[in-house]
Design a protein around this motif. Structure first.
Motif, short mmCIF file in Angstrom:
data_model
loop_
_atom_site.label_atom_id
_atom_site.label_comp_id
_atom_site.label_asym_id
_atom_site.label_seq_id
_atom_site.Cartn_x
_atom_site.Cartn_y
_atom_site.Cartn_z
N TYR A 88 -6.16 7.97 -3.74
CA TYR A 88 -5.06 7.03 -3.53
C TYR A 88 -3.73 7.70 -3.83
CZ TYR A 88 -2.33 2.68 -3.88
OH TYR A 88 -1.40 1.68 -3.70
N GLU A 147 -3.93 3.40 3.04
CA GLU A 147 -5.06 3.24 3.96
C GLU A 147 -4.79 3.96 5.28
OE1 GLU A 147 -7.78 -0.30 6.02
OE2 GLU A 147 -5.85 -0.79 5.09
N GLN A 148 -3.59 3.84 5.78
CA GLN A 148 -3.23 4.48 7.03
C GLN A 148 -3.37 6.00 6.93
OE1 GLN A 148 0.82 3.66 8.22
NE2 GLN A 148 0.88 5.37 9.67
N LYS A 151 -7.12 7.11 6.52
CA LYS A 151 -7.83 7.00 7.79
C LYS A 151 -7.49 8.17 8.71
CE LYS A 151 -8.72 2.02 8.11
NZ LYS A 151 -8.41 0.75 8.83
#
Length: 306
Positions: free
Chosen positions: A189, A224-225, A228
């Protein structure tokens, strides 16, 4: 280091449980430790048993278990109600355990002696105290044992120093299939958050600490973007085997911790593989792992011998 570790084991043994252990032996004759792998040499554990016998005339048996992910450790204690005497979580888990009232304060006197933990570096103590909660000064609940950085371990034959100096290397398509990510929620993260806000960090409008602790919906959406976008490039997620993969040329880039990086660099050099480690220019997390005493209300505790 061995002497310091033996002292810590002695220190925490005086705070062990009095209930009977499931083998039928008195619980106070058992020291249960839950720790990161590679943090204590098994020979030190054997030496401690001999040392304890010499000091007290009593036998002690050590139940030693290891973990490789903080969240696994926390779940085992919080949900499984394991009666470990001491565990060694990272700073953000220490903070979480304090908030949940899962820790006991540490009595820093043994046998009437003065505080034997006075040699802790003021900087380290100040960092631990940042975790404090109302009525709970963190340095009274945690003793820092290890600290380091999160960064990039890389193979110098295939990855340039310039590329490894930025988190962008983890999103570089030319390293597709040769990237290993640490199976650590906080580090994954944080890495994505730091890289996503590289410009703001450079301009000084935000700090790494701000990003590491921002779990707002907007922040998580950005992370998250980026994760991914990284996913198709990585060879896999690892919690401990990454350093070995790097020493065998099976991976070229590894998001890892400085301690593992040092081990890998030394091991790799013995087989002719040149590895190096960098903390990217955008910034990174400084982590701290410390000894704490879990609080299990249903199990009677014995106070420190004063």
């Amino acid at each position: 280091m061995k002497r310091y570790t033996i002292y810590l084991l002695t220190f925490f043994l005086y705070l062990s449980l009095t209930a009977c252990y499931n083998s039928g032996e008195p619980r106070e004759n058992v020291l249960k430790i839950y720790n990161w792998a590679d943090y204590i040499d098994e020979e030190v554990l054997k030496e401690f048993q001999t040392y304890y016998k010499e000091q007290t005339g009593e036998d002690i048996r050590i139940v030693y278990q290891t973990f490789d992910i903080n969240e696994v450790m926390l779940t085992k204690i919080e949900k499984g109600h394991e009666d470990f005497d001491v565990v060694c979580p990272s700073e953000y888990i220490i903070e979480r355990m304090l908030k949940k009232k899962l820790l006991l304060p540490i009595d820093t006197t043994l046998g009437g002696a003065a505080n034997n933990l006075h040699n802790i570096a003021p900087y380290i103590r100040s960092q631990i105290d940042k975790l404090s909660q109302p009525g709970q000064q963190a340095s009274r609940y945690a003793v820092c044992y290890m600290w380091g950085t999160t960064g990039i371990l890389y193979n110098k034959k295939f990855v340039s120093d310039v590329d490894a100096s930025s988190w962008s290397c983890l999103w570089n398509v030319k390293y597709k299939g040769k990237i290993l990510m640490k199976e650590s929620y906080r580090d994954a993260y944080g890495t994505a958050a730091i890289y996503a806000h590289a410009n703001e960090l450079r301009n000084g409008t935000i700090t790494v600490e701000d990003l590491m602790n921002d779990y707002s919906p907007q922040a998580m959406a950005v992370v998250e973007q980026y994760l991914k976008a990284m996913k198709p490039l990585i060879a896999g997620w690892e919690s401990d085997f990454g350093k070995e993969m790097m020493t065998k040329n099976k991976a070229w880039l590894n998001l890892t911790w400085s301690g593992d990086a040092v081990w890998a660099i030394e091991e790799a050099s013995s087989v002719g593989v040149e590895l190096d480690y960098q903390v990217p220019v955008e910034g990174s997390n400084i982590w701290y792992d410390g000894w704490v005493i879990p609080s299990m209300p249903a199990i009677p505790k014995r106070p420190a011998i004063l």
